[in-house]
Design a protein around this motif. Structure first.
Motif, mmCIF file in Angstrom:
data_model
loop_
_atom_site.group_PDB
_atom_site.id
_atom_site.type_symbol
_atom_site.label_atom_id
_atom_site.label_comp_id
_atom_site.label_asym_id
_atom_site.label_seq_id
_atom_site.Cartn_x
_atom_site.Cartn_y
_atom_site.Cartn_z
ATOM 1 N N PHE A 47 0.818 -1.205 0.000
ATOM 2 C CA PHE A 47 0.000 0.000 0.000
ATOM 3 C C PHE A 47 0.858 1.265 0.000
ATOM 4 N N ASP A 48 0.339 2.323 -0.643
ATOM 5 C CA ASP A 48 0.869 3.663 -0.455
ATOM 6 C C ASP A 48 0.326 4.156 0.886
ATOM 7 N N CYS A 49 1.217 4.587 1.753
ATOM 8 C CA CYS A 49 0.810 4.905 3.128
ATOM 9 C C CYS A 49 1.337 6.259 3.600
ATOM 10 N N TRP A 50 0.646 6.779 4.603
ATOM 11 C CA TRP A 50 1.230 7.802 5.465
ATOM 12 C C TRP A 50 1.870 7.061 6.627
ATOM 13 N N LEU A 51 3.125 7.346 6.888
ATOM 14 C CA LEU A 51 3.784 6.811 8.072
ATOM 15 C C LEU A 51 3.826 7.905 9.121
ATOM 16 N N TYR A 52 3.124 7.681 10.229
ATOM 17 C CA TYR A 52 3.149 8.586 11.372
ATOM 18 C C TYR A 52 4.174 8.040 12.368
ATOM 19 N N THR A 53 5.164 8.861 12.697
ATOM 20 C CA THR A 53 6.149 8.499 13.720
ATOM 21 C C THR A 53 5.974 9.462 14.884
ATOM 22 N N VAL A 54 5.601 8.911 16.033
ATOM 23 C CA VAL A 54 5.293 9.723 17.213
ATOM 24 C C VAL A 54 6.293 9.375 18.313
ATOM 25 N N LYS A 55 7.068 10.388 18.772
ATOM 26 C CA LYS A 55 8.093 10.150 19.780
ATOM 27 C C LYS A 55 7.710 10.789 21.109
ATOM 28 N N GLU A 56 8.044 10.084 22.174
ATOM 29 C CA GLU A 56 7.725 10.584 23.517
ATOM 30 C C GLU A 56 8.763 10.036 24.494
ATOM 31 N N THR A 78 12.920 6.577 25.591
ATOM 32 C CA THR A 78 12.328 7.159 24.391
ATOM 33 C C THR A 78 11.373 6.146 23.770
ATOM 34 N N ASN A 79 10.099 6.476 23.821
ATOM 35 C CA ASN A 79 9.076 5.601 23.249
ATOM 36 C C ASN A 79 8.680 6.123 21.875
ATOM 37 N N VAL A 80 8.621 5.231 20.902
ATOM 38 C CA VAL A 80 8.285 5.610 19.537
ATOM 39 C C VAL A 80 7.134 4.748 19.036
ATOM 40 N N LYS A 81 6.125 5.411 18.486
ATOM 41 C CA LYS A 81 5.019 4.716 17.829
ATOM 42 C C LYS A 81 5.139 4.968 16.332
ATOM 43 N N ARG A 82 4.970 3.930 15.537
ATOM 44 C CA ARG A 82 4.986 4.058 14.080
ATOM 45 C C ARG A 82 3.710 3.427 13.531
ATOM 46 N N LEU A 83 2.959 4.237 12.786
ATOM 47 C CA LEU A 83 1.669 3.785 12.264
ATOM 48 C C LEU A 83 1.630 4.013 10.752
ATOM 49 N N TRP A 84 1.343 2.964 10.004
ATOM 50 C CA TRP A 84 1.220 3.053 8.558
ATOM 51 C C TRP A 84 -0.264 3.029 8.184
ATOM 52 N N PHE A 85 -0.757 4.150 7.661
ATOM 53 C CA PHE A 85 -2.150 4.251 7.236
ATOM 54 C C PHE A 85 -2.207 4.209 5.708
ATOM 55 N N GLU A 135 5.354 -0.298 18.335
ATOM 56 C CA GLU A 135 5.810 0.485 19.473
ATOM 57 C C GLU A 135 7.200 0.001 19.857
ATOM 58 N N THR A 136 8.108 0.953 20.097
ATOM 59 C CA THR A 136 9.430 0.598 20.582
ATOM 60 C C THR A 136 9.757 1.435 21.809
ATOM 61 N N ALA A 137 10.600 0.882 22.679
ATOM 62 C CA ALA A 137 11.105 1.593 23.857
ATOM 63 C C ALA A 137 12.620 1.523 23.810
ATOM 64 N N ASP A 138 13.264 2.669 23.662
ATOM 65 C CA ASP A 138 14.720 2.732 23.501
ATOM 66 C C ASP A 138 15.201 1.786 22.401
ATOM 67 N N GLN A 141 13.880 -0.943 21.342
ATOM 68 C CA GLN A 141 13.445 -2.337 21.503
ATOM 69 C C GLN A 141 11.966 -2.466 21.133
ATOM 70 N N LEU A 142 11.659 -3.333 20.182
ATOM 71 C CA LEU A 142 10.270 -3.546 19.786
ATOM 72 C C LEU A 142 9.491 -4.183 20.925
ATOM 73 N N THR A 143 8.394 -3.555 21.323
ATOM 74 C CA THR A 143 7.576 -4.082 22.414
ATOM 75 C C THR A 143 6.194 -4.540 21.953
ATOM 76 N N TYR A 144 5.741 -4.013 20.811
ATOM 77 C CA TYR A 144 4.390 -4.342 20.349
ATOM 78 C C TYR A 144 4.304 -4.124 18.845
ATOM 79 N N ARG A 145 3.627 -5.038 18.155
ATOM 80 C CA ARG A 145 3.401 -4.846 16.718
ATOM 81 C C ARG A 145 2.049 -5.441 16.335
#
Length: 200
Positions: free
Chosen positions: A148-157, A163-170, A183-186, A188-192
């Motif tokens: 798919f052609d997607c928007w990739l949203y990368t959200v850092k907190e 450092t927690n990072v969320k990556r969402l492909w719409f 979702e990654t933490a420093d 490290q992948l924690t959730y997909r």
């Protein structure tokens, strides 16, 4: 001698021209093969200071009619693989009722079926993130559901020094949930969450 140099110079010019033509042809082909460039509509911004969401509530309603079913693979660090099936069992102008069933890798259902009632605006708000922590770009992304052609949203907190990072492909063509979410933490992948298939 002069004629010889002239021949060499002419040959160099011709080779340079051929090189330019080749670059133009392959560059155009690469552009056609690449992802479409577009930005989420500014009108999708739900609150001041937030980035616009990929889809409006109306687009989500249109993309998630009664009967749409989505199968996700769920990966959680240190836990068994799960499969989650969500179906839009009813839908109207205001919102929807979704039924979710979770199964293990063996296909056996885990727990009870979950029913969720939500307004389309509430579903849109799930992708509303602070603008100063959100990067949006376009790229192709492949899951078992397709490419798919997607928007990739990368959200850092940053929380508790991590450092927690969320990556969402719409996917442009699939208004609703992302085709992939990580979702990654420093680092490290924690959730997909990966979309395996969708349809009615």
């Amino acid at each position: 001698m002069k004629d010889k140099n002239y021949g060499i110079n002419l040959r160099a010019v011709l080779l340079a021209l051929i090189g330019i033509v080749v670059l133009c042809v392959f560059g155009a082909a690469g552009g056609l093969a690449g992802v479409e460039t577009r930005k989420p509509a500014k009108a999708n911004r739900m609150e001041s200071g937030h980035a616009p969401t990929p889809f409006s509530a109306e687009e989500i309603r249109s993309g998630c009619p009664k009967g749409r079913k989505i199968v996700f693979q769920v990966e959680m660090f240190g836990k068994p693989l799960l499969f989650r099936t969500t179906e839009f069992v009813s839908a109207d102008e205001e919102g929807t009722v979704m039924e979710t069933v979770t199964a293990g890798a063996d296909g056996k259902q885990l727990g009870k079926r979950q029913m969720v009632i939500a307004k389309w605006k509430e579903l849109q708000a799930h992708a509303s993130f602070p603008g100063d922590r959100t990067e949006i770009r376009t790229e192709k992304h492949t899951t078992p559901a397709g490419t798919f052609d997607c928007w990739l949203y990368t959200v850092k907190e940053t929380k508790k020094g991590k450092t927690n990072v969320k990556r969402l492909w719409f996917a442009f063509s699939l208004p609703g949930p992302p085709v992939c979410y990580e979702e990654t933490a420093d680092g490290q992948l924690t959730y997909r969450l990966i979309m395996l298939k969708t349809g009615r």
